[in-house]
Scaffold this motif. Sequence first.
Motif, PDB file in Angstrom:
ATOM      1  N   ASP A 184      36.887  46.901  35.529  1.00  0.00           N
ATOM      2  CA  ASP A 184      37.444  45.620  35.098  1.00  0.00           C
ATOM      3  C   ASP A 184      38.254  45.828  33.824  1.00  0.00           C
ATOM      4  O   ASP A 184      38.603  46.971  33.482  1.00  0.00           O
ATOM      5  N   THR A 204      38.658  36.102  34.728  1.00  0.00           N
ATOM      6  CA  THR A 204      39.415  35.285  35.667  1.00  0.00           C
ATOM      7  C   THR A 204      38.793  35.389  37.058  1.00  0.00           C
ATOM      8  O   THR A 204      38.143  36.387  37.390  1.00  0.00           O
ATOM      9  N   ASP A 205      39.012  34.374  37.872  1.00  0.00           N
ATOM     10  CA  ASP A 205      38.502  34.411  39.243  1.00  0.00           C
ATOM     11  C   ASP A 205      39.091  35.598  40.001  1.00  0.00           C
ATOM     12  O   ASP A 205      38.385  36.259  40.777  1.00  0.00           O
ATOM     13  N   ALA A 206      40.361  35.871  39.786  1.00  0.00           N
ATOM     14  CA  ALA A 206      41.032  36.956  40.510  1.00  0.00           C
ATOM     15  C   ALA A 206      40.406  38.305  40.186  1.00  0.00           C
ATOM     16  O   ALA A 206      40.154  39.126  41.077  1.00  0.00           O
ATOM     17  N   LYS A 207      40.137  38.546  38.898  1.00  0.00           N
ATOM     18  CA  LYS A 207      39.523  39.811  38.495  1.00  0.00           C
ATOM     19  C   LYS A 207      38.106  39.924  39.046  1.00  0.00           C
ATOM     20  O   LYS A 207      37.712  40.969  39.576  1.00  0.00           O
ATOM     21  N   GLU A 210      36.731  38.454  41.666  1.00  0.00           N
ATOM     22  CA  GLU A 210      36.697  38.587  43.117  1.00  0.00           C
ATOM     23  C   GLU A 210      37.138  39.982  43.559  1.00  0.00           C
ATOM     24  O   GLU A 210      36.560  40.554  44.492  1.00  0.00           O
ATOM     25  N   ARG A 211      38.145  40.559  42.906  1.00  0.00           N
ATOM     26  CA  ARG A 211      38.610  41.900  43.278  1.00  0.00           C
ATOM     27  C   ARG A 211      37.521  42.944  43.025  1.00  0.00           C
ATOM     28  O   ARG A 211      37.252  43.800  43.871  1.00  0.00           O
TER      29      ARG A 211
END
Length: 257
Positions: free
Chosen positions: A95, A104-107, A109-110
């Motif tokens: 991360d 962030t949601d994007a980070k 979730e990935r």
Amino acid sequence: MKQLDNKVAIVTGAAAGLGKAIAIQFALHGAKVLATDYNEETLKEFKKEISSKSLPIAVFKGDISLESDVDAMIKAAVDQYGTVDILVNNAGVMDDFSPVGYVTDAKWERVMKINVDGPMRAMRGVLKIMLAKGAGVILNIASIGGLQGGRAGAAYTTSKHALIGLSKNTGYLYSKSGIRCNAIAPGAMDTDIVKGMDFSKLPAVEIFNDRISPGMALNPRTSQPREVANLAVFLASDDASFLNASVVVADGGWTGY
């Protein structure tokens, strides 16, 4: 007789770093290996390298975060070698060292898709094969970040704690079915996982400098991938027959403080 003679192994994230070292060491110790990676360029370079060494390694391009690619990966191993004896979930991403207030949601979730969801699906897939023959080894590459709280950001730390929990749960619940599942928790390693990261521009750089960075100075040294790959060979072999649902730390003593 070599430690992994006649075994078939899948190694994810295998085109570089630790995954590459594990794939090569497994092959040198007698295993037939399906080396998977999502990066087409590094996979091509890896294919050239193993071809020059005449190692029993086949390559497969796939993204561990996609369920369809995980299923295709397992099918490719069975089509190529007839079965799967060993799964090494090595593919993973770092991360940006963000604490929960900055995630962030994007980070999030990935990181979870690659570090947790993908390994779980790969384990679920190979278990069908392993249970049918009453034997199999699953090895998950975790991190000392999965044992402690200050080695990375909230997303990576959580993902590796989850992977360790998944390893322990799987090893324990399937132990009477001939399945062993362990995790390796490496410390700092000479790989590309943080390559290109500008630590001066992290989302929470002040918190990083105050809470995370000081602990990094305590690290005795950085390991070479082959040092941890040698441990993976042992854990995948019958020499480690009584090791199950365990986490083996390989950090040069960093967590000893």
